[in-house]
Design a protein around this motif. Structure first.
Motif, PDB file in Angstrom:
ATOM      1  N   ASP A  26      45.246  34.966  40.150  1.00  0.00           N
ATOM      2  CA  ASP A  26      44.794  36.313  39.847  1.00  0.00           C
ATOM      3  C   ASP A  26      43.489  36.372  39.527  1.00  0.00           C
ATOM      4  O   ASP A  26      42.928  37.497  39.268  1.00  0.00           O
ATOM      5  CB  ASP A  26      45.787  36.786  38.791  1.00  0.00           C
ATOM      6  CG  ASP A  26      45.659  38.318  38.610  1.00  0.00           C
ATOM      7  OD1 ASP A  26      45.372  38.938  39.403  1.00  0.00           O
ATOM      8  OD2 ASP A  26      45.993  39.088  37.428  1.00  0.00           O
ATOM      9  N   PRO A  84      39.670  35.753  40.416  1.00  0.00           N
ATOM     10  CA  PRO A  84      38.771  35.789  41.580  1.00  0.00           C
ATOM     11  C   PRO A  84      38.348  34.248  42.043  1.00  0.00           C
ATOM     12  O   PRO A  84      37.732  33.719  41.086  1.00  0.00           O
ATOM     13  CB  PRO A  84      37.665  36.804  41.582  1.00  0.00           C
ATOM     14  CG  PRO A  84      37.924  37.674  40.379  1.00  0.00           C
ATOM     15  CD  PRO A  84      39.135  36.906  39.573  1.00  0.00           C
ATOM     16  N   THR A  98      29.102  41.408  38.007  1.00  0.00           N
ATOM     17  CA  THR A  98      28.601  41.705  39.387  1.00  0.00           C
ATOM     18  C   THR A  98      27.550  42.626  39.320  1.00  0.00           C
ATOM     19  O   THR A  98      26.933  43.250  38.419  1.00  0.00           O
ATOM     20  CB  THR A  98      29.482  42.360  40.339  1.00  0.00           C
ATOM     21  OG1 THR A  98      29.885  43.528  39.840  1.00  0.00           O
ATOM     22  CG2 THR A  98      31.053  41.687  40.539  1.00  0.00           C
ATOM     23  N   THR A 128      30.165  34.881  35.095  1.00  0.00           N
ATOM     24  CA  THR A 128      31.403  34.722  34.356  1.00  0.00           C
ATOM     25  C   THR A 128      31.027  34.338  32.945  1.00  0.00           C
ATOM     26  O   THR A 128      30.503  33.646  32.332  1.00  0.00           O
ATOM     27  CB  THR A 128      32.292  33.586  34.772  1.00  0.00           C
ATOM     28  OG1 THR A 128      31.828  32.418  34.826  1.00  0.00           O
ATOM     29  CG2 THR A 128      32.803  34.062  36.369  1.00  0.00           C
ATOM     30  N   ARG A 159      40.587  39.276  36.032  1.00  0.00           N
ATOM     31  CA  ARG A 159      41.910  39.461  36.653  1.00  0.00           C
ATOM     32  C   ARG A 159      41.824  40.407  38.035  1.00  0.00           C
ATOM     33  O   ARG A 159      41.435  41.517  37.463  1.00  0.00           O
ATOM     34  CB  ARG A 159      43.160  39.842  35.960  1.00  0.00           C
ATOM     35  CG  ARG A 159      43.538  38.618  35.170  1.00  0.00           C
ATOM     36  CD  ARG A 159      44.746  39.205  34.486  1.00  0.00           C
ATOM     37  NE  ARG A 159      45.152  37.686  33.332  1.00  0.00           N
ATOM     38  CZ  ARG A 159      46.142  36.970  33.998  1.00  0.00           C
ATOM     39  NH1 ARG A 159      46.416  36.947  35.069  1.00  0.00           N
ATOM     40  NH2 ARG A 159      46.418  35.940  32.966  1.00  0.00           N
ATOM     41  N   THR A 160      42.094  40.063  39.132  1.00  0.00           N
ATOM     42  CA  THR A 160      41.966  41.256  40.191  1.00  0.00           C
ATOM     43  C   THR A 160      42.944  42.207  40.050  1.00  0.00           C
ATOM     44  O   THR A 160      43.072  43.226  40.552  1.00  0.00           O
ATOM     45  CB  THR A 160      42.082  40.345  41.519  1.00  0.00           C
ATOM     46  OG1 THR A 160      43.282  39.316  41.612  1.00  0.00           O
ATOM     47  CG2 THR A 160      40.837  39.317  42.002  1.00  0.00           C
ATOM     48  N   LEU A 184      34.194  42.988  43.241  1.00  0.00           N
ATOM     49  CA  LEU A 184      34.913  41.841  42.791  1.00  0.00           C
ATOM     50  C   LEU A 184      35.947  41.545  44.062  1.00  0.00           C
ATOM     51  O   LEU A 184      36.190  40.585  44.468  1.00  0.00           O
ATOM     52  CB  LEU A 184      35.838  42.228  41.698  1.00  0.00           C
ATOM     53  CG  LEU A 184      35.160  41.989  40.474  1.00  0.00           C
ATOM     54  CD1 LEU A 184      35.994  42.241  39.075  1.00  0.00           C
ATOM     55  CD2 LEU A 184      34.386  40.755  40.103  1.00  0.00           C
ATOM     56  N   LYS A 185      36.301  42.517  44.905  1.00  0.00           N
ATOM     57  CA  LYS A 185      37.209  42.591  45.907  1.00  0.00           C
ATOM     58  C   LYS A 185      36.447  42.101  47.379  1.00  0.00           C
ATOM     59  O   LYS A 185      36.848  41.657  48.117  1.00  0.00           O
ATOM     60  CB  LYS A 185      38.086  43.754  46.171  1.00  0.00           C
ATOM     61  CG  LYS A 185      38.829  44.259  45.295  1.00  0.00           C
ATOM     62  CD  LYS A 185      39.409  45.729  45.753  1.00  0.00           C
ATOM     63  CE  LYS A 185      40.265  46.192  44.473  1.00  0.00           C
ATOM     64  NZ  LYS A 185      41.004  47.482  45.077  1.00  0.00           N
ATOM     65  N   THR A 209      34.497  40.089  50.021  1.00  0.00           N
ATOM     66  CA  THR A 209      34.545  38.818  50.676  1.00  0.00           C
ATOM     67  C   THR A 209      33.082  37.957  50.592  1.00  0.00           C
ATOM     68  O   THR A 209      33.044  36.939  50.736  1.00  0.00           O
ATOM     69  CB  THR A 209      35.029  38.637  51.961  1.00  0.00           C
ATOM     70  OG1 THR A 209      34.258  39.617  52.874  1.00  0.00           O
ATOM     71  CG2 THR A 209      36.471  39.042  52.214  1.00  0.00           C
TER      72      THR A 209
END
Length: 425
Positions: free
Chosen positions: A121, A123, A145, A311, A352-353, A374-375, A377
């Motif tokens: 969960d 990334p 981000t 992070t 957590r995604t 965060l999603k 690619t």
């Protein structure tokens, strides 16, 4: 967050002097006392203490004692002895490799395996920094981000409809958003770095660059990195004069204050992190601002959605007195409820995604943009290597030389590549 990161980079340079292997005594009532020495302070520490209180009330075997200690050198000193003064603490993902290579972190793999703990969960861009030589040494509690922030009022005054999609469009907008007096003195910049190191590494990613290869080796002279820094020099100091840019930016106010250059309208666009909605609400509540994905080169539409992920992490030192109990508390902090409370209080992204679409984050203005990144690619991160501190220091010097036009981007980064040959685990 920015002040903590700068302190972390300075402290990481001391790791080479450390050896190896905790803290905590038996609390009253037969409970085991776990000392959580954290680097946050002020409002952030207050939010964390509430979560600690909730944990202590949730069970009857462990009592966590929170200690606000924003001193990286003290943290490292404690970790160098046979028995340290704390059981769990926090740091940044970029430092995991350096610390793990010196044997001062407890591998978490046995705990993860014994509990069947699911790390999927989190990334991939974040988890890649938690691992060194195949072992997991830390876990992410919050993510960050980078996105493009723009001043809507200045855009309207310049006749611009909205933020750029491509870097070519951005270059045109920077020119329209930069103002100068009759004598050439700059009064407004179309783009200014919020924090030069992170902005420059992000620019490299935006142009398809990479600062490390799959093996973790440093690759500063990657063509995409050179292109990203060339974009900056071509459109700012190379166009308006380094002396004029230096003179103008020297008048910028404190980053975490109402005098921040973006808040006062001195900078029309910046690259910055998700803590800005909370900061703007606090320091510049009337600011008309927007956020957009980072632009990409028109010839490389596959780079749309590029962002840099950093992070904030939790770890257990090798010399912790109560590592098992510290792991139990770590799991609590990493659970959805505590993570949501923590990240919302700090204005950070959850690690957590599965929390990306949580409606609680809707309360933060325009926060969805950073969450959505965060999603992607194309979410990228710097490798967490044993030589990360030296690499960071060398890059910082090169970035300054490039920004001040003492060196061209290709020469400055080639110099770092030469230095990188001497890096050793």
């Amino acid at each position: 967050m920015r002040r903590r990161l700068l302190g972390a980079l300075a402290a990481s340079a001391l790791v080479a002097a450390l050896g190896a292997c905790g803290g905590g005594d038996e609390a009253s009532g037969g409970k085991t006392e776990v000392v959580f020495s954290y680097l946050w302070a002020g409002e952030e520490a207050a939010a964390l203490e509430k979560i600690i209180t909730d944990f202590n009330a949730s069970q009857d075997k462990i009592t966590v004692k929170g200690v606000s200690s924003p001193d990286f050198q003290k943290q490292l000193t404690s970790m160098s002895g046979a028995q340290g003064s704390f059981d769990i603490s926090d740091h940044f993902g970029s430092g995991v490799g350096a610390w793990a290579s010196k044997g001062i972190l407890t591998p978490l793999d046995d705990f993860i395996k014994a509990d069947g703990y699911d790390t999927k969960d989190f990334p991939a861009a974040a988890m890649s920094q938690m691992v060194y030589q195949g072992k997991t040494y830390s876990m992410p509690i919050a993510l960050h981000t980078q996105m493009l922030l723009y001043n809507k009022k200045l855009y309207a005054e310049a006749g611009l409809a909205g933020p750029p999609k491509t870097t070519e469009e951005w270059a045109e907008q920077i020119a329209k958003l930069t103002k100068r007096g009759a004598d050439g003195t700059i009064t407004q910049l179309g783009y200014a770095n919020a924090e030069i190191n992170t902005s420059f590494t992000t620019l490299g990613f935006m142009f398809g660059g990479s600062w490390d290869d799959q093996s973790g080796a440093s690759t500063p002279a990657n063509p995409g990195n050179v292109a990203g820094l060339s974009f900056y020099t071509d459109n700012i100091p190379g166009k308006y004069g380094v002396e004029q840019v230096r003179k103008f930016t020297s008048g910028f106010g404190e980053y975490a204050s109402a005098q921040n250059a973006f808040y006062t309208g001195k900078a029309a666009t910046i690259i910055d992190g998700e803590w800005q909605p909370v900061a703007i609400k606090k320091f510049a509540p009337t600011l008309e601002w927007g956020v957009a994905p980072l632009p990409y080169p028109s010839a490389q539409p596959n780079l749309a959605g590029t962002t840099q992920v950093t992070t904030s992490t939790l770890f257990i030192p090798r010399n912790a007195k109560h590592p098992k109990e510290a792991w139990e508390f770590m799991k609590y902090l990493l659970a959805k409820d505590a993570m949501t409370k923590f990240s919302l209080a700090l204005g950070n992204l959850p690690a957590r995604t599965s929390l990306v679409d949580d409606p609680q984050y809707k309360a933060l203005p325009q926060f969805d943009a950073w969450l959505g990144a965060l999603k992607s690619t194309n979410a990228r991160s710097l490798a967490s290597s044993p030589w990360a501190a030296q690499y960071t220091a060398d890059l910082a010097q090169a970035f300054d030389d490039i920004a001040q036009q003492r060196k061209a981007p290709n020469d400055g980064l080639a110099g770092v590549a030469q230095k990188a040959k001497s890096y050793a685990p």
